[in-house]
Design a protein around this motif. Structure first.
Motif, short mmCIF file in Angstrom:
data_model
loop_
_atom_site.label_atom_id
_atom_site.label_comp_id
_atom_site.label_asym_id
_atom_site.label_seq_id
_atom_site.Cartn_x
_atom_site.Cartn_y
_atom_site.Cartn_z
N ASN A 39 14.19 19.46 47.30
CA ASN A 39 12.78 19.63 47.24
C ASN A 39 12.16 20.29 46.68
N LEU A 40 12.75 20.72 44.97
CA LEU A 40 11.97 21.34 44.32
C LEU A 40 11.27 20.60 43.48
N VAL A 41 11.48 19.96 42.94
CA VAL A 41 11.09 18.67 41.80
C VAL A 41 11.07 17.44 42.33
N ASP A 42 10.00 17.26 42.13
CA ASP A 42 10.17 15.17 42.20
C ASP A 42 10.76 14.60 41.44
N LYS A 43 11.15 13.09 41.75
CA LYS A 43 11.68 12.48 40.57
C LYS A 43 11.75 12.07 39.51
N GLU A 44 10.63 12.71 39.13
CA GLU A 44 10.13 12.85 37.60
C GLU A 44 10.49 13.75 37.09
N GLY A 45 10.50 14.92 37.25
CA GLY A 45 11.01 16.64 37.60
C GLY A 45 10.19 16.62 37.29
N HIS A 46 9.36 16.71 37.94
CA HIS A 46 7.80 17.85 38.14
C HIS A 46 8.32 18.91 38.85
N VAL A 47 7.61 20.30 38.76
CA VAL A 47 8.51 21.44 39.68
C VAL A 47 7.31 21.22 40.78
N SER A 48 7.92 21.08 42.35
CA SER A 48 7.41 20.78 43.15
C SER A 48 6.47 22.10 44.44
N VAL A 49 7.25 22.90 43.84
CA VAL A 49 6.90 24.16 44.94
C VAL A 49 5.43 24.72 43.28
N PRO A 50 5.26 25.61 44.49
CA PRO A 50 4.12 27.01 44.07
C PRO A 50 4.26 27.33 42.83
N ILE A 74 -4.96 33.96 51.45
CA ILE A 74 -4.24 32.96 52.30
C ILE A 74 -5.21 31.53 52.54
N ALA A 75 -6.15 31.73 52.28
CA ALA A 75 -7.53 30.08 51.98
C ALA A 75 -7.45 30.08 50.45
N GLU A 76 -6.77 30.36 49.87
CA GLU A 76 -7.02 29.94 48.46
C GLU A 76 -5.76 29.50 48.28
N PHE A 77 -4.11 30.16 48.58
CA PHE A 77 -3.77 29.45 48.46
C PHE A 77 -3.20 28.25 49.05
N SER A 78 -4.12 28.09 50.79
CA SER A 78 -3.48 26.93 50.93
C SER A 78 -4.90 25.36 50.32
N ASP A 79 -5.88 26.42 49.93
CA ASP A 79 -6.69 24.93 48.38
C ASP A 79 -6.25 24.67 47.79
N ARG A 80 -4.78 25.32 47.34
CA ARG A 80 -4.23 24.86 45.87
C ARG A 80 -2.93 24.30 46.97
N GLY A 81 -3.43 23.92 47.36
CA GLY A 81 -1.15 22.82 48.20
C GLY A 81 -0.51 23.73 48.83
N TYR A 82 -0.77 25.00 49.05
CA TYR A 82 0.36 26.00 48.96
C TYR A 82 0.78 27.01 50.65
#
Length: 357
Positions: A253-264, A142-150
């Motif tokens: 909210n699955l990608v940003d305006k540039e199309g970059h994936v925004s989910v883990p 859980i800590a590792e997921f959080s550290d990666r922004g998840y």
């Protein structure tokens, strides 16, 4: 002087087994006529043309309940269960019913009220005993997921990726595609007497895209969009270039305006810290489940060790999830509770898995 009557152990065992069989048969016979919707059915399977549930037309469910204790069609007549040769044959084709030497016997595991209570008591005790062994590693994960922004997706990653994903296959618990073939499907299909108190949740996979769902979920972009999302990603294309798809995915909210994936994005089998922790946790659980199910399969008349492992682990999974929630290590996101949070929170229950194996 009192006299003590000694009964040979073999006789006591025979008496016990006879009483157990009679009680078992009595409980199962009482299931006939109970509506199918009142049971909790689980299909852990893969299928080509027909899902096992598609064989349950007309009153086929009553036929299966009736033949949990073997019998001839005369048994159906005595119970007032209407039937036809085509119905019986359909259940045989679906491999839910066995006909041998003039006698029918249900192959699908269906558990009565007492059995379901006992199984869930057993799984709760199992989960309570094994949780201390895996708790430190789950906390690290859980800590590792959080550290990666998840952190927002911690709940779905622990349930859908770890407990309902990573544990299946390889050297752990068997996956549906590796299980026995049943004509049009492979895997396991079973029914418990009733639902658990907790809300039903699960995981849908669309190629690399995974979504944690619940019965209360009020937002859904549709399977077609999720399949398009998965197709665009392919093996590892984490920027969506198709303009129409990108615009639609951005609204969710699955990608940003540039199309970059925004989910883990999780890389399964790459040997990083997340992968190693998942491997360690699931190995401990799987080994314990396998050991426990040697007796579990016999106790509940389950056809194979592997099928017993699948059934028992599904109960253990819900108990482990309850422990994780009760100890506040993870918290169910509002969108899974059916709260009006907006479709942009669909991101909270979505993640991508790319296999490096």
């Amino acid at each position: 002087m009192k006299k003590t009557l000694f009964v040979p152990f073999s006789i006591l065992t025979a008496i016990f087994m006879t009483l157990n069989i009679l009680a078992f048969g009595s409980e199962l016979d009482s299931l006939v006529g109970r509506p199918f919707k009142d049971f909790s059915t689980t299909a852990f399977c893969s299928y080509s043309s027909y899902h096992p549930s598609q064989y349950l037309t007309d009153n086929n469910w009553d036929i299966l309940c009736a033949f949990l204790t073997p019998g001839t069609t005369a048994k159906l007549d005595s119970l007032g269960v209407s039937h036809s040769k085509s119905q019986l044959r359909l259940l045989e084709v679906g491999d839910l019913l066995l006909f041998e030497k003039g006698v029918y016997h249900t192959k699908m595991p269906i558990f009565g009220s007492t059995q379901t209570q006992n199984i869930r008591k057993e799984s709760k005790e199992f989960a309570d005993s094994i949780f201390p062994l895996i708790e430190p590693d789950i906390k690290d994960l859980i800590a590792e997921f959080s550290d990666r922004g998840y952190a927002t997706q911690n709940y779905s990653l622990i349930f859908s990726y770890l407990l309902d994903g990573y544990i299946w296959g390889d050297d752990k618990l068997i996956s549906p595609s590796e299980m026995t073939e049943h004509g049009t499907w492979s895997g396991a299909y079973w029914a418990m007497y009733n639902n658990r108190a907790q809300d039903k949740i699960g995981t849908n996979e669309y190629g690399t895209v995974n979504v944690n769902w619940s019965g209360e979920l009020g937002y859904w972009p549709g399977d077609k969009l999720l399949i398009k999302f998965a197709n665009c990603i392919g093996e590892n294309q984490l920027v969506i270039e198709n303009e129409d798809i990108k615009v639609t995915l951005e609204k969710w909210n699955l990608v940003d305006k540039e199309g970059h994936v925004s989910v883990p994005v999780i890389y399964s089998g790459n040997g990083d810290k997340i992968d190693n922790l998942c491997d360690k946790i699931t190995k401990v659980i799987a080994e314990a489940v396998k050991k426990h199910c040697i007796s579990f399969a016999n106790e509940y008349h389950i056809g194979s060790q592997e099928e017993a492992e699948v059934i028992f682990y599904h109960e253990v999974m819900w108990d482990l999830l309850s422990i994780l929630e009760d100890t506040h290590l993870i918290e169910k996101p509002a969108i899974l509770k059916g709260e009006e949070v907006g479709k942009e929170h669909f991101k909270d229950i979505t993640f991508i898995v790319i296999s490096n194996e």
